[in-house]
Design a protein around this motif. Structure first.
Motif, PDB file in Angstrom:
ATOM      1  N   ILE A  63       0.861  -1.183   0.000  1.00 31.59           N
ATOM      2  CA  ILE A  63       0.000   0.000   0.000  1.00 31.59           C
ATOM      3  C   ILE A  63       0.896   1.231   0.000  1.00 31.59           C
ATOM      4  CG2 ILE A  63      -1.749   1.283   1.299  1.00 31.59           C
ATOM      5  CD1 ILE A  63      -2.864  -1.339   2.211  1.00 31.59           C
ATOM      6  N   ILE A  64       0.655   2.126  -0.972  1.00 28.83           N
ATOM      7  CA  ILE A  64       1.621   3.219  -1.102  1.00 28.83           C
ATOM      8  C   ILE A  64       1.151   4.534  -0.499  1.00 28.83           C
ATOM      9  CG2 ILE A  64       2.885   2.283  -3.068  1.00 28.83           C
ATOM     10  CD1 ILE A  64       1.240   4.166  -4.829  1.00 28.83           C
ATOM     11  N   GLU A  65      -0.148   4.679  -0.254  1.00 24.31           N
ATOM     12  CA  GLU A  65      -0.552   5.891   0.480  1.00 24.31           C
ATOM     13  C   GLU A  65      -1.758   5.585   1.345  1.00 24.31           C
ATOM     14  OE1 GLU A  65      -3.312   8.327  -2.591  1.00 24.31           O
ATOM     15  OE2 GLU A  65      -1.173   8.324  -3.104  1.00 24.31           O
ATOM     16  N   LYS A  66      -2.054   6.423   2.268  1.00 21.77           N
ATOM     17  CA  LYS A  66      -3.124   6.142   3.223  1.00 21.77           C
ATOM     18  C   LYS A  66      -4.454   5.988   2.485  1.00 21.77           C
ATOM     19  CE  LYS A  66      -5.333   7.953   7.395  1.00 21.77           C
ATOM     20  NZ  LYS A  66      -5.795   6.644   7.797  1.00 21.77           N
ATOM     21  N   PRO A  67      -5.142   4.850   2.690  1.00 20.73           N
ATOM     22  CA  PRO A  67      -6.420   4.624   2.014  1.00 20.73           C
ATOM     23  C   PRO A  67      -7.422   5.732   2.325  1.00 20.73           C
ATOM     24  CG  PRO A  67      -5.662   2.617   3.057  1.00 20.73           C
ATOM     25  CD  PRO A  67      -4.750   3.711   3.531  1.00 20.73           C
ATOM     26  N   ILE A  78     -17.150   3.820   1.291  1.00 17.80           N
ATOM     27  CA  ILE A  78     -16.211   3.290   0.312  1.00 17.80           C
ATOM     28  C   ILE A  78     -14.792   3.553   0.793  1.00 17.80           C
ATOM     29  CG2 ILE A  78     -16.241   5.424  -1.059  1.00 17.80           C
ATOM     30  CD1 ILE A  78     -16.080   3.722  -3.555  1.00 17.80           C
ATOM     31  N   ILE A  79     -13.913   2.550   0.573  1.00 17.31           N
ATOM     32  CA  ILE A  79     -12.495   2.740   0.864  1.00 17.31           C
ATOM     33  C   ILE A  79     -11.741   2.533  -0.435  1.00 17.31           C
ATOM     34  CG2 ILE A  79     -10.474   1.825   2.094  1.00 17.31           C
ATOM     35  CD1 ILE A  79     -12.364   0.825   4.252  1.00 17.31           C
ATOM     36  N   LYS A  80     -10.837   3.433  -0.725  1.00 16.98           N
ATOM     37  CA  LYS A  80      -9.979   3.229  -1.895  1.00 16.98           C
ATOM     38  C   LYS A  80      -8.530   3.203  -1.445  1.00 16.98           C
ATOM     39  CE  LYS A  80     -12.576   4.745  -5.926  1.00 16.98           C
ATOM     40  NZ  LYS A  80     -12.588   3.489  -6.695  1.00 16.98           N
ATOM     41  N   ALA A  81      -7.812   2.148  -1.874  1.00 15.25           N
ATOM     42  CA  ALA A  81      -6.414   2.040  -1.494  1.00 15.25           C
ATOM     43  C   ALA A  81      -5.579   1.838  -2.754  1.00 15.25           C
ATOM     44  CB  ALA A  81      -6.215   0.869  -0.543  1.00 15.25           C
ATOM     45  N   ILE A  82      -4.563   2.659  -2.900  1.00 15.16           N
ATOM     46  CA  ILE A  82      -3.706   2.512  -4.080  1.00 15.16           C
ATOM     47  C   ILE A  82      -2.474   1.694  -3.702  1.00 15.16           C
ATOM     48  CG2 ILE A  82      -2.353   3.752  -5.822  1.00 15.16           C
ATOM     49  CD1 ILE A  82      -4.360   6.021  -5.534  1.00 15.16           C
ATOM     50  N   CYS A  83      -2.198   0.663  -4.508  1.00 21.29           N
ATOM     51  CA  CYS A  83      -1.124  -0.283  -4.190  1.00 21.29           C
ATOM     52  C   CYS A  83      -0.213  -0.469  -5.387  1.00 21.29           C
ATOM     53  CB  CYS A  83      -1.700  -1.650  -3.852  1.00 21.29           C
ATOM     54  SG  CYS A  83      -2.938  -1.627  -2.593  1.00 21.29           S
ATOM     55  N   LYS A  84       0.942  -1.067  -5.132  1.00 22.64           N
ATOM     56  CA  LYS A  84       1.838  -1.384  -6.244  1.00 22.64           C
ATOM     57  C   LYS A  84       2.662  -2.617  -5.943  1.00 22.64           C
ATOM     58  CE  LYS A  84       5.936   0.307  -6.410  1.00 22.64           C
ATOM     59  NZ  LYS A  84       7.246   0.962  -6.316  1.00 22.64           N
ATOM     60  N   GLY A 107       2.785   1.028   3.417  1.00 16.55           N
ATOM     61  CA  GLY A 107       4.128   0.453   3.456  1.00 16.55           C
ATOM     62  C   GLY A 107       4.148  -1.050   3.692  1.00 16.55           C
ATOM     63  N   ASP A 108       3.018  -1.616   4.134  1.00 11.99           N
ATOM     64  CA  ASP A 108       2.992  -3.061   4.370  1.00 11.99           C
ATOM     65  C   ASP A 108       2.608  -3.814   3.090  1.00 11.99           C
ATOM     66  OD1 ASP A 108       3.784  -2.911   6.918  1.00 11.99           O
ATOM     67  OD2 ASP A 108       1.842  -3.407   7.831  1.00 11.99           O
ATOM     68  N   TYR A 109       3.065  -5.091   3.031  1.00 10.13           N
ATOM     69  CA  TYR A 109       2.727  -5.939   1.887  1.00 10.13           C
ATOM     70  C   TYR A 109       1.498  -6.802   2.176  1.00 10.13           C
ATOM     71  CZ  TYR A 109       6.794  -4.881  -0.937  1.00 10.13           C
ATOM     72  OH  TYR A 109       7.700  -4.238  -1.729  1.00 10.13           O
ATOM     73  N   TYR A 110       0.668  -7.000   1.153  1.00 11.16           N
ATOM     74  CA  TYR A 110      -0.543  -7.817   1.297  1.00 11.16           C
ATOM     75  C   TYR A 110      -0.702  -8.759   0.112  1.00 11.16           C
ATOM     76  CZ  TYR A 110      -1.883  -4.387   4.777  1.00 11.16           C
ATOM     77  OH  TYR A 110      -1.904  -3.578   5.876  1.00 11.16           O
ATOM     78  N   TYR A 111      -1.308  -9.919   0.412  1.00 11.55           N
ATOM     79  CA  TYR A 111      -1.808 -10.741  -0.681  1.00 11.55           C
ATOM     80  C   TYR A 111      -3.221 -10.262  -1.002  1.00 11.55           C
ATOM     81  CZ  TYR A 111       1.874 -14.234  -0.278  1.00 11.55           C
ATOM     82  OH  TYR A 111       3.066 -14.881  -0.278  1.00 11.55           O
TER      83      TYR A 111
END
Ligand code: ADP
Ligand code: MG
Length: 683
Positions: A63-67, A78-84, A107-111
């Protein structure tokens, strides 16, 4: 232990138990045998830049910025989270999942596992499953997908199965004798069960599937052979050897019987002459002339001083048979009393019929399921004929048979089963085949079209409706659930009604309608008050409307060929040229090949053999379920070889140890008794 109530499983209270019961899960064993309908392969983590088309994927992202959390409607957030990952970006969207705000940490990794869509080159997924990447809870595995019921999620079922496997693994006993497992290269029951829920690779999975299929087939085959053995050891007092009335009918018929019909009549006479009870199945395509054979046999019963009955799957079909029989009796001037009894026979009339049946004043009774009600008694029934009743399995037949001493039984079916499978599916019966059509039959013309040509096909149908004919449209088969099928047919019906066919009267027919609702629609169609019937495959049996000349089947590639052939048999029943239009929406060669078989031939047996070659035996097992839903061998049996090996083995077992004596066979024997109940007799 496995037959303990499901409530004893950790995590199952009264509430959940009720929901599980809707899935026919009552015991721990039922749950363990509740196999997934499919799997999700989460073994490989996809890179974002590898995704070029929408689909279900497993990703590992940061996750690269606060959802962002926002309220878009009164009761919707609604929650939007931008990831890479190291190859690209993806947006995760969650509706009404506020609790995730605390869990999604920059900053944390997720499946992430979900349906990925691509909009204007950007990837996004809505309500995916998310797990911390350091817990490998589901990632990297093949996960089961179960058939679901309302209020029970896939996750819940998965967890329950897991608990059951952990707690009861060692109580799972082999059904198959150790020797057989070794000789046929199978695996233990417990390992097979575990693998079918949680497979780790394809090879292991195939072995598990083969083991369960082998076991189910053996149970079925031994059971059917047992029934057949017992029946042929039972002698009948009922002798139906006289043929005066039958022969008189033949001499009055306006046509000559085909050689195939004559051969089957000889086979029936042979049975009725011998001392044993007849238990014969007549397999013959729609229109091959089975009814007159049944009437011939029933008149043998009457000539010999016995009553006979004929049971049909629907009221309309029962009435049609009754009319045919009356027609024959009149034609030949036979003094034989025939009556018809269905669910809608008026109470008073019904009472009269029942009394007459009991007194022997009725010779031939035609009817629906009403005939197996407890209050139906015969004076002396000698022959029971059933039309397309193989679907109802052995037990109902036995029930009907029990109404007499041990009447002879004749079953008619238009569903062709390939010869190699017949013994497995109809192993308790002797089989007669009508492989020849009466001369001069019109051939239904079959077209295969693509989705794009549908409009043309609709216009084609309209032309026929305009000239007073009728038509059918069959909605696609939906594999996952009956409910989806219902949605699909209702939607298609509504759409057609409000667009292409707004000027015509349409009827809707599906399996969730009550019997009387179905009868009503079919009746209206029969009487021409409906121009076109939009239906699921329930139209397959027992609808005979000679004025219907077009059968259009949507997503034809999803059906078995035998089933398409059956559906096609709904048209071409009158004097007008008829057409079957198959909408093939698949581009695969296999599917095109299958469709072209139907174009090439109208012979059900050839079609069945070809379908077996292309699709394997699974579909044919759906024809006869032996009354048990947990017996889903349909999806398990993938090779004809397995079927044939089981048949050979069964013959050997029956010859050497017909009563399955010995410890090795104990579990197998009790499974057979469980499945076939009172139809089975072991000494
Ligand atoms: P199904 O096998 O589908 O039950 P039916 O018994 O209803 O077929 O027969 C279909 C039609 O063919 C009936 O109208 C019947 O009178 C007619 N029929 C049966 N046998 C012959 C024959 N040998 N020659 C000509 N017509 C026949
Ligand atoms: Mg028929």
């Amino acid at each position: 232990m496995l037959d303990a109530d499901i409530q004893y499983l950790k995590g199952v209270g009264p509430n959940r138990a009720l929901k599980l019961q809707k899935l026919n899960i009552f015991t721990i064993g039922d749950l363990l045998n509740y196999f997934p309908v499919k799997y999700e392969d989460r073994r490989t983590v996809k890179k974002i830049n590898e995704i070029s088309e929408p689909g279900k994927y497993l990703l590992k992202v940061k996750i690269i910025e606060k959802p962002k959390h926002s309220r878009i409607k009164k009761n919707m957030t609604i929650i939007k989270a931008i990831c890479k990952d190291d190859t690209g970006f993806i947006t995760l969207t969650f509706f009404n999942n506020d609790f995730l705000m605390d869990k999604l940490i920059v900053g944390d990794y997720y499946y992430v596992f979900g349906n990925v869509k691509i909009a204007f080159g950007k990837l996004e997924t809505t309500n995916p499953e998310v797990e911390f990447a350091d817990k490998d809870w589901k990632a990297g595995k093949i996960m089961p997908v179960y058939g679901l019921t309302y209020g029970l999620s896939n996750n819940e079922i998965t967890k329950l199965v897991k608990t059951a496997l952990e707690t009861y693994y060692d109580s799972i006993q082999n059904i198959l004798p150790e020797e057989i497992i070794k000789e046929y290269g199978l695996t233990s029951k417990k390992s097979a069960i575990k693998t079918l829920h949680f497979p780790s690779d394809g090879k292991e999975y195939s072995l598990a599937k083969k083991t369960i299929a082998f076991e189910n087939l053996l149970i079925m085959q031994l059971g059917l052979f047992n029934i057949k053995n017992n029946l042929s050891n039972e002698f009948s007092d009922i002798k139906l050897r006289k043929t005066e009335l039958s022969e008189k009918l033949l001499s009055y018929l306006p046509y000559r019987l085909t050689n195939a019909q004559l051969k089957v009549i000889e086979e029936i006479k042979e049975d009725l002459k011998s001392k044993k009870i007849m238990n014969r199945l007549i397999q013959g395509d729609v229109g091959s002339g089975k009814t007159v054979i049944a009437i011939y046999a029933m008149l043998m019963a009457v000539s010999s001083g016995y009553q006979s009955s004929m049971m049909a799957p629907t009221e309309i079909l029962a009435l049609q048979h009754y009319e045919t029989i009356r027609g024959c009796l009149n034609l030949a001037g036979l003094d034989v009393k025939a009556e018809v009894l269905t669910g809608s026979t008026k109470a008073k009339e019904k009472q009269e019929i029942l009394t007459k049946l009991k007194n022997g004043e009725i010779d031939i009774i035609v009817g629906t399921h009403a005939l197996i009600e407890d209050n139906v008694e015969f004076k002396d029934i000698g022959l029971v004929v059933t039309d397309e009743q193989h679907r109802f399995g052995v037990r109902q037949r036995a029930k009907l048979a029990n109404k007499g001493k041990s009447p002879h039984i004749l079953i008619m079916t238009a569903t062709p089963i390939p010869r190699t499978l017949a013994l497995m599916i109809y192993g308790d019966l002797d089989i007669s085949i009508i492989d020849e059509m009466p001369p001069g039959r019109q051939k239904v013309i079959t077209y295969v079209i693509t989705d794009k040509e549908k409009t043309k096909a609709y216009n084609f149908i309209k032309n026929h409706l305009d000239s007073g004919r009728q038509a059918y449209i069959v909605a696609p088969l939906v594999e996952e659930s009956e409910n989806l099928e219902l949605d699909s047919v209702v939607e298609i019906y509504k759409e057609l009604k409000s667009s292409y066919f707004s000027e015509y009267k349409l009827g809707l027919l599906h399996g969730k309608m009550s019997n009387s609702e179905k009868e009503e629609v079919i009746n209206k169609f029969y009487k021409g008050k409906i121009n076109m019937l939009v239906s699921t495959t329930v139209v397959e049996v027992g609808v005979n409307v000679p004025n219907a000349v077009v059968m259009l089947i949507l997503n034809a590639e999803r059906f078995g060929l035998a089933q398409l052939h059956q559906l096609r048999g709904r048209v071409g029943r009158g004097r007008h040229q008829s057409y079957c239009i198959l909408v093939n929406e698949s581009k695969s060669k296999k599917s095109k090949d299958r469709m072209s078989i139907l174009k090439r031939t109208n012979n059900g047996f050839i079609i069945a053999e070809e379908d077996l070659k292309i699709r394997g035996p699974g579909d044919f097992f759906g024809v006869r379920q032996h009354g048990l839903s947990k017996f889903e061998i349909k999806n398990m049996v993938t090779s004809v070889e397995t079927v044939q090996r089981v048949q050979l083995l069964s013959k050997k077992i029956i010859a050497e140890n017909p009563n399955l004596i010995g410890n090795d066979y104990r579990n197998l024997k009790s499974e057979i008794m469980n499945l076939f109940k009172d139809d089975i007799v072991f000494n």
